[in-house]
Every structure is written in structure tokens, then in C-alpha cells.
Design an enzyme around this catalytic site. Structure first.
Site: not given
Ligand SMILES: Nc1nc2c(c(=O)[nH]1)N[C@H]1C(S)=C(S)[C@@H](COP(=O)(O)OP(=O)(O)OC[C@H]3O[C@@H](n4cnc5c(=O)[nH]c(N)nc54)[C@H](O)[C@@H]3O)O[C@H]1N2
Ligand SMILES: Nc1nc2c(c(=O)[nH]1)N[C@H]1C(S)=C(S)[C@@H](COP(=O)(O)OP(=O)(O)OC[C@H]3O[C@@H](n4cnc5c(=O)[nH]c(N)nc54)[C@H](O)[C@@H]3O)O[C@H]1N2
Ligand SMILES: [Mo]
Length: 808
Positions: A109, A111
Site C-alpha cells: 500500500y 501513494w
Molecule cells: N497537504 C496535504 N494534503 C493531503 C494529504 C497530505 O499528506 N498532505 N493527504 C491526502 C490524503 S491521502 C487523504 S486520504 C486526504 C485526507 O483527507 P482528510 O481525512 O479529510 O484529512 P485530515 O487532514 O486528516 O482531516 C481533516 C480534518 O478533520 C478534522 N477532524 C479530525 N477529527 C475530527 C473529528 O472527530 N470531528 C470533526 N468534526 N473533525 C475532525 C481535523 O481537524 C482535520 O484537519 O488528504 C489528502 N490531502
Molecule cells: N495517524 C495517522 N496515520 C495515517 C493517516 C492519518 O490520518 N493519521 N492517514 C493515512 C492515509 S489517508 C494515507 S493515504 C497513508 C499514506 O501513506 P503512504 O502512501 O505510505 O505515504 P507516503 O509518504 O506517500 O509513502 C510513499 C512512499 O513511496 C516512495 N516513492 C515515491 N515515488 C516512488 C516510486 O516511484 N517508486 C517507489 N518504489 N517508491 C516511491 C516515497 O519515497 C514514500 O516513501 O497514511 C495513513 N496514515
Molecule cells: Mo489517504
């Protein structure tokens, strides 16, 4: 200086050599709101944490498979590509022969990077399917709970998410937006695969200009940009379900609910109504009941319900709410609330999931499916819901429930990971370390020495997008971007595809894997097939020069650097057809209606997911709450993408005391004698981390925020681990959302904070590579030569050696 087109998860840009040295990055000219993450690209590209040569953990090189206790602790030995590929191919063949292909975990898993061809997971899955199969993973950390719940409540989840009401429709028609989790501006710069035009910031500004009232329901004020008509309800984390039930209760009690809608378009309302009014369990879910749970005044809850009933109201829920214990409930309760309002299917009304979670939610870019790498079927049918990785490795053979079925964890002997960082993304990293010690062999493809690479046996250095050719775009993108190679590979890094092709060669299926095409020929082939189909369908887009018509030849596309995709009609309302005629356009649920009570879920008799939305208290028990009285929100970082770009300028500039910044309310800080900028220790029973304090009154007292993604940096010999850098997953629990969906629950954790008083704090070491030893002389091809392109370290330390106190 010439820059060349490319794209990324944080948007399209041009890259090339900077006149002053390093990399020049220019946002795409059509992007009205380029991502601040672009600033992280130049410093990351050739950072000293890049993996420059294949490397093997010392204990594995000496003792072979089954020496996992040394993972994450021992130095690495650099070896030649030939040696590394022989070792990996040998292990894959051995494990398949001795245990069968299901003993290989290839779920992998993560990104990775944008780009349709070199997408790491797609490459690895294709490779492993042709190898004979592998244990896969399903769903996502993003949306793992909703992806299981929504099909049962609303029908096809993907279809519902794809058809979500568009921003232009919301701007035009919505009068009141009630946003649970807000619409966090920090998140909308990110879209899987990329988005060329970041439109959400503009739509939010238009919404404010239109005078649309917004109720922000979130513990964090920054989850919505400041606007004149914003009302902030700082709900206690994890209690939204109680608030939604109370809002619905108020509608019913005051006869403001839409009975005709409930009767015609939903099923199971009478069961939910009995629960709401207390006939079912003796507790009416009224505003007085919810007020102390949510930490909001009852009168405010009632007033909001009345306001919602009186105007065109959209109820939105960010994905974060379902990334928690009982994460089904707030999503389901929001659907019930929107149903009681009766506005689903009306322009600007109803329900939405993920506005502000991802940049493309509500966007009006293309509806076309972009070209992709074909995937042969996996001959093995074993899979796990992705967030069960530690359970998989720790409990082979054990049974667990998932989506109404009972499954059994296969016995994994080899882990092959490309494109993800489980030591970033998984919860309870102390437990994950114990889990990762179990398999016989762990293989990781990585550009950087991430914590996951450090917990592997064989690490293969990989190029990033700037070092290879590809094309890319997101699900609702406006452009397909020709991604040119803008920089030479760092060290001896190779593309995932090249690595897997070399492994396939050794394992005897090179021709099946590569189909005898070079990467450039693959690009031409995938693009060509796709373009031909579009031309047959009569799709019209535009070249960079504005030339309209079907997609051009590959050569033209490559030279232009992009092709502008046909966009969708700006107006779109979720469930418009269903509303117009629910008999002709039923939902794909058992009843064909919105299931406010699901007999199928009820029949599963799950204590953590009953048959209708219900208040299940996710808050810590009183004893835990006394010792760990603060609630940590581990949300997405504003300064990077998960763990990616953590060594880039935007992320580094945001650190406090060299660690990740933890935001806390001045009242909570004062109680603990913590000042702005102080180093603090955050801890609970599972682990601890250091962080830099940032005081803010823009969050609810009792709540602290530590975003994800600071590279996990466990101080040697700490158990449970103390992370020197501030990764919140040292603190989160590895518990599923429920026995229904087994989703990730990383968003919340009970913690305590204290000012660091332990003398010299352990330094952050993870911005240096691990100890890298030269190969034994029996490997003549592997003399490690320093890479001339590597950046000088900002502190006077030898390039490949971390500070002596951090040798692990
Ligand atoms: N810059 C940046 N943008 C991203 C990402 C990133 O790593 N960096 N990751 C991307 C990815 S993979 C995903 S899946 C999305 C995730 O998108 P989301 O899951 O929506 O993003 P989060 O920032 O985890 O949470 C959004 C907001 O929910 C609020 N929140 C937390 N707990 C609660 C609660 O119990 N109740 C309420 N009402 N609010 C709460 C928090 O204050 C938080 O800022 O974001 C994407 N966008
Ligand atoms: N506590 C907490 N944990 C969370 C979340 C949260 O809200 N709270 N959010 C979750 C969510 S929504 C998500 S989506 C996950 C994200 O978790 P990940 O998707 O695992 O996070 P990334 O840091 O994007 O990891 C991608 C990795 O791929 C590597 N990479 C980039 N390009 C390439 C390539 O071309 N080839 C290879 N082999 N590697 C590459 C990067 O260097 C990096 O280490 O985290 C989750 N974890
Ligand atoms: Mo995510």
C-alpha cells in the site's frame, strides 16, 4: 534555462536545472493556485537520504532469511545491482517453492508518485501476478471504512464518490454548508495522480463572496479558511455522531423533517426513529443528551437544526471522521441527517463526502479514464484490508471478520514493498516493528532511506519522477501531462520497472512482463491505444497551442508537453436521477433506497457496527483519560504529502525545535508550563515522541494537533519506541474502525504532554542515511564510490554516517 513538463500528486509543474545550481521548479501556467509543496521538490531530489546503491542488512547478508530481529537496528552493506537482484530473485523463487505464492505479501500500500506507467504499485502487482500470485491488500487508509459502508447504504461507493455534487453547483445553490471536518485548504492541493488546475481555493473564495453561510464543525478552526459568514462549532473529537443524531432528533421533535422524502427514498427510517426518540433504548438522542458529549450548548444544536431545515443545506463530512473507531457512524448519521432534511438530489442540497479531503472532490475536470498499465488477474485470492498489515504478520492462520465474511490471515514469509511507507502510514509503530521482525525476508524499493527502508533486508534504490519518462494526470484532471526526464538518476537508482524487468528475467518471465517493450515504447503503446479509442468515441480536447480536436499523435503530445482533456458540465448534483425517479434509477442497495437501517448489517450482529447509525462512544475510558487527558488529532500535514518531501524546504521550515510542530491551546500549555517553541514529549501507553510546541487558540482546548509524516526516528533501545522526530503513529492504536470494515483509525489518540526536561534530547538522525558499510571483497563490483551529485550535509558529519550516538 529550459524546464520540462511533469506532474505530481501536488500538481503539474516544469522542472530543469537551476541557473544557480540545483533544480528549478515552475508551476504550470494554467494553475490558479499552485501547491506550496512545490517548494519541497528541489531539496528532496538529491538529498543525502536518497538511496544511492542497493543495500542489504548486515545480519541478513551474513545469516540469510529469518534474521528479522535485527531489522531497523543493524547497518546496511552496499552491494552491486547484480548481487542484489540475484538475492531478491533467489528469495522470491525459494519462498514460492517452499511455501507457495500466497506467502509473498505484495499489497504494498502507498501513494508512490504520479505517472501512469511507472506507478510503483501497478508495476509490482503486475510483476507479482505474472510471478504466480501474491497476497494483496484492499481498500485504502484514506477511505477504508466508507468503502465498505457506502455500498450497503448508498450503493456503489465509487459511483457515489465520482458523482458528488460539483463546486459550481454548490456555489450557486447552497445557502448553508454544514461541514463536519471543514473543508481544509491544506489538503486540496493534493490529488492522486495530479491535478493541473487547483480550483478548490477559488471555489471557496466564490462561496464566501456569494455570502453562503458555513458552519464549521471541527475541533480545529483552520479546517476552513476565514470567511465573513463562518460559524465555528468546536465539537469534541470523535463525537460528531452524537451531534448529528441530536440535529436529526430536533428536526423530528419540531416536525421539521421531510416525511415524504423519508418514505419514498429511504428504507428503515422507522427503526432509526425509534432509536432517536428513545423508544428503542430509553435514551432520547436530543440536544440536551448530545450537548455534554460534544462539548456544545444544547441551544446551539437546536438552533443549527432549525436553520438547516429552513434553507438549502449541504451536509459534508471529511474522510477523517471515518478514519477513527466506529468510523461508519458519523458517515451514516450524516446521510440520515441529510435524508431527514429531504434535500438529497436537489441542487446545492444533500450530502457530500470528502470536500477538502482531496483536491478533485467536486471538481469538473475530465470524466475520461486515463491510460493505465494493464493488470493481469492475481492467481492468488488472498488479501487483507490494507490496515490489517501488523495483524497479518503477527497472527498467521488467525480468523477475523471483514464485510460480513470470515477470513483467515495467510502465513507470510516474504514482504515485497514498492511505493509506500508503512512506517509512516500504519498505527502503533512499536507494534509494527514487532510485526516486521517476523517475515523471513523484507524487500523494499525506495528513493529515500525512509523508516520502512531501514526496516528492510534488501533495499533497492529507485528513481523519482523527475529522473524518468512517463505521462500523468488525476481522476478529474484538466490535462494529460507528458512527463519529461528533467534530471539524471541519483546514484545508481533505477526505475521500478527496470528492477522488476531484471527480476523477471532471472525468474523466467521477462517477455510476459515487458511484452518486449522499452519504457518509451510502453508509453507510446498505452497512449496510442487510449488515443485511438478516444478518437473513435469522438472526444474533443485541445493541444497546448489551443488546437482543438481529438488526441494528437504520441510524438505531437510529447512535443507539446500536454493535451487538454475534455471537461465535464460544470453543474452536477448527486442523486439527481434517483430523486427524479427512484423506481427507474434505484440505488444499488438491497432495497434500492438509502438504507437508514440495513437488515444485512443488523444480521451480522456486530457490537461495533449495529444496523443503523448509532452513538458508540469512542472516547477513552475514565482511567485512560485521567492519565492521558489530551486528545491528539493526527491529521494530514500542510507542508508535505504524508512522509514525502519531509526533507524538503516547506516541511523543514515548519519544524519547531528541529521536530514536528505540535499545536496546543495556550490554556493546556500553561497548565503544563509549556512555552511556545519548547521541546515537548508526547506520550501514552503505546509510545512517545518528541515535538516542538506551537501555541494556538485556533483549536479546542484539550485537543492537540500533530500531523502525520515526520519521518519515524526511534531512539535506539527504547521500547515502546520514543520517536525523536514527532511521528504521531508512535502513539496511535492499531485498532480497526469496526469488525465490519477493518478500516484505519489513525486520526485520534489519547495522550499526555510534558515539557522536555531530560537534558540533551536525542537528536533527529533520520535526515541522514543509516550506517552503510562497504561490500565484502568477495563482491568485486561493489566498491562504494561517493556520489559526486550528493549535497553536502548541513552539519559537519561524514556523508554516510549518522552521528555516533545514533548508530543503530
Ligand atoms: N497537504 C496535504 N494534503 C493531503 C494529504 C497530505 O499528506 N498532505 N493527504 C491526502 C490524503 S491521502 C487523504 S486520504 C486526504 C485526507 O483527507 P482528510 O481525512 O479529510 O484529512 P485530515 O487532514 O486528516 O482531516 C481533516 C480534518 O478533520 C478534522 N477532524 C479530525 N477529527 C475530527 C473529528 O472527530 N470531528 C470533526 N468534526 N473533525 C475532525 C481535523 O481537524 C482535520 O484537519 O488528504 C489528502 N490531502
Ligand atoms: N495517524 C495517522 N496515520 C495515517 C493517516 C492519518 O490520518 N493519521 N492517514 C493515512 C492515509 S489517508 C494515507 S493515504 C497513508 C499514506 O501513506 P503512504 O502512501 O505510505 O505515504 P507516503 O509518504 O506517500 O509513502 C510513499 C512512499 O513511496 C516512495 N516513492 C515515491 N515515488 C516512488 C516510486 O516511484 N517508486 C517507489 N518504489 N517508491 C516511491 C516515497 O519515497 C514514500 O516513501 O497514511 C495513513 N496514515
Ligand atoms: Mo489517504
Amino acid at each position: 534555462m529550459t524546464t520540462l513538463p511533469t506532474t505530481s500528486h501536488w500538481g503539474a509543474f516544469r522542472a530543469g536545472p537551476h541557473p544557480a545550481g540545483g533544480v528549478l521548479v515552475e508551476p504550470h501556467p494554467d494553475d490558479p493556485a499552485p501547491s506550496p509543496l512545490l517548494a519541497g521538490v528541489p531539496g528532496s531530489l538529491r538529498h543525502r537520504t536518497r538511496v544511492r546503491r542497493p543495500a542489504v542488512r548486515e545480519g541478513w547478508l551474513r545469516g540469510g532469511p529469518g534474521t528479522g530481529a535485527g531489522r531497523g537496528r543493524e547497518p546496511f552493506v552496499e552491494v552491486s545491482w547484480e548481487r542484489a537482484l540475484d538475492l531478491v530473485a533467489g528469495e522470491l523463487a525459494r519462498v514460492k517453492r517452499e511455501f507457495g505464492p500466497q506467502a509473498v505479501f505484495g499489497g504494498s500500500y502507498g501513494w508512490a508518485s504520479a505517472g501512469r506507467f511507472h506507478h510503483a504499485q501497478s508495476q509490482l502487482h503486475r510483476f507479482l501476478a505474472l510471478f504466480g500470485g501474491y497476497t494483496a491488500s484492499r481498500n485504502s487508509y484514506s477511505l477504508g471504512t466508507s468503502l465498505v459502508l457506502l455500498p450497503r447504504v448508498l450503493g456503489d461507493a465509487e459511483a457515489v464518490l465520482r458523482a458528488t455534487s460539483s463546486w459550481p453547483t454548490i456555489v450557486r445553490h447552497t445557502r448553508l454548508l454544514v461541514a463536519f471536518g471543514g473543508v481544509p485548504a491544506k489538503n486540496v492541493y493534493v490529488t492522486p495522480g495530479g491535478v493541473t488546475r487547483h480550483t478548490t481555493p477559488g471555489f471557496l473564495a466564490e462561496l464566501a463572496a456569494a455570502g453562503t453561510e458555513v458552519t464549521l464543525v471541527s475541533p480545529l478552526r483552520d479546517d476552513l479558511p476565514d470567511g465573513p459568514a463562518t460559524d465555528w462549532l468546536p465539537v469534541a473529537p470523535g463525537t460528531d455522531t452524537a451531534l448529528m443524531l441530536a440535529l436529526t432528533h430536533t428536526l423530528v421533535a419540531e416536525n421539521l423533517h421531510d416525511r415524504a422524502f423519508l418514505a419514498r427514498y429511504t428504507s428503515g427510517w422507522p427503526v432509526l426513529e425509534r432509536y432517536l426518540d428513545g423508544r428503542a433504548d430509553g435514551t432520547p438522542k436530543d440536544a440536551d443528551w448530545a450537548a455534554p458529549i460534544c462539548g456544545l450548548a444544547a441551544e446551539r444544536i437546536r438552533a443549527l437544526a432549525r436553520k438547516m431545515a429552513g434553507t438549502r443545506t449541504l451536509v459534508t463530512v471529511t474522510w477523517s471522521l471515518q478514519r477513527a473507531r466506529y468510523g461508519e457512524q458519523p458517515v451514516w448519521a450524516a446521510i440520515a441527517l441529510a435524508s431527514a432534511l429531504g434535500q438529497l438530489g436537489l441542487p446545492g442540497g444533500g450530502f457530500g463526502h470528502g470536500y477538502g479531503s482531496m483536491g478533485d472532490v467536486g471538481d469538473t475536470g475530465t470524466a475520461l479514464r486515463l491510460p493505465f498499465l494493464p493488470q493481469p488477474a492475481n492467481p492468488v485470492d488472498e488479501f487483507i484490508p490494507c490496515a490489517r498489515i501488523a495483524d497479518l504478520l503477527l497472527h498467521p492462520g488467525e480468523e477475523y471478520p471483514y464485510d460480513g465474511t470470515t477470513r483467515r490471515y495467510p502465513d507470510i514469509r516474504l514482504v515485497h514493498w514498492a511505493g509506500g511507507n508503512p512506517f509512516h502510514h500504519h498505527q502503533d509503530l512499536g507494534r509494527l516493528r514487532r510485526a516486521f521482525a517476523r517475515p523471513e525476508t523484507v524487500i523494499v524499493h525506495e528513493p529515500h532511506w525512509t523508516a520502512t527502508a531501514r526496516h528492510a533486508d534488501i533495499v533497492l534504490p529507485v528513481t523519482t519522477t523527475l529522473e524518468r519518462e512517463d505521462f500523468g494526470g488525476g481522476r478529474r484532471d484538466t490535462h494529460l501531462i507528458a512527463m519529461h526526464r528533467a534530471a539524471d538518476p541519483v546514484g545508481e537508482a533505477r526505475d521500478d520497472h527496470a528492477i522488476l524487468a531484471a527480476l523477471a528475467e532471472r525468474l523466467g518471465f521477462a517477455a510476459e512482463f515487458t511484452e518486449n517493450r522499452t519504457p518509451r515504447q510502453w508509453l507510446e503503446h498505452l497512449y496510442g491505444q487510449w488515443a485511438e479509442q478516444l478518437r473513435a468515441d469522438g472526444a474533443e480536447g485541445a493541444g497546448s497551442t489551443g488546437s482543438a480536436g481529438g488526441p494528437p499523435s504520441f510524438d505531437r503530445f510529447w512535443a507539446d508537453g500536454e493535451w487538454r482533456l475534455p471537461e465535464q458540465h460544470p453543474e452536477r448534483t448527486l442523486f439527481a436521477e434517483f430523486r427524479a425517479d427512484p423506481d427507474r434509477h434505484p440505488l444499488a442497495t438491497p432495497s434500492g433506497r438509502i438504507e437508514l437501517h440495513s437488515p444485512a448489517i443488523a444480521a451480522l450482529d456486530l457490537p461495533d457496527c449495529p444496523g443503523h447509525p448509532a452513538w458508540l462512544d469512542p472516547r477513552p475510558d475514565p482511567a485512560t483519560a485521567r492519565r492521558h487527558p489530551l486528545l491528539l488529532i493526527a491529521n494530514q500535514p500542510a507542508t508535505r504529502l504524508h512522509s514525502q518531501l519531509d526533507v524538503g524546504a516547506a516541511s523543514l521550515a515548519d519544524k519547531v525545535a528541529d521536530r514536528e510542530a505540535v499545536e496546543l491551546h495556550p490554556a493546556d500549555a500553561a497548565e503544563r508550563a509549556i512555552g511556545d517553541g519548547d521541546l515537548v514529549r508526547i506520550f501514552n501507553d503505546r509510545g512517545a515522541c518528541l515535538a516542538g510546541a506551537r501555541l494556538s487558540d485556533r483549536l479546542r482546548p484539550g485537543v492537540v494537533r500533530l500531523p502525520t509524516g515526520a519521518w519515524f526516528d526511534p531512539v535506539p533501545d527504547t521500547e515502546p519506541p520514543l520517536c525523536a522526530h514527532g511521528n504521531p503513529n508512535a502513539l496511535t492504536a492499531d485498532l480497526p474502525s469496526s469488525r465490519l470494515s477493518q478500516g484505519c483509525t489513525g486520526q485520534h489518540a489519547p495522550v499526555q504532554l510534558e515539557r522536555w526536561t531530560g537534558g540533551d534530547p536525542p537528536p533527529v538522525t533520520v535526515r541522514h542515511p543509516p550506517v552503510l558499510l562497504p561490500a565484502p571483497t568477495s563482491d568485486p563490483t561493489s566498491e562504494a564510490t561517493p556520489d559526486p551529485a550528493s549535497e553536502p550535509a548541513p552539519v559537519p558529519r561524514p556523508e554516510h554516517a549518522p552521528p555516533p550516538e545514533a548508530v543503530r
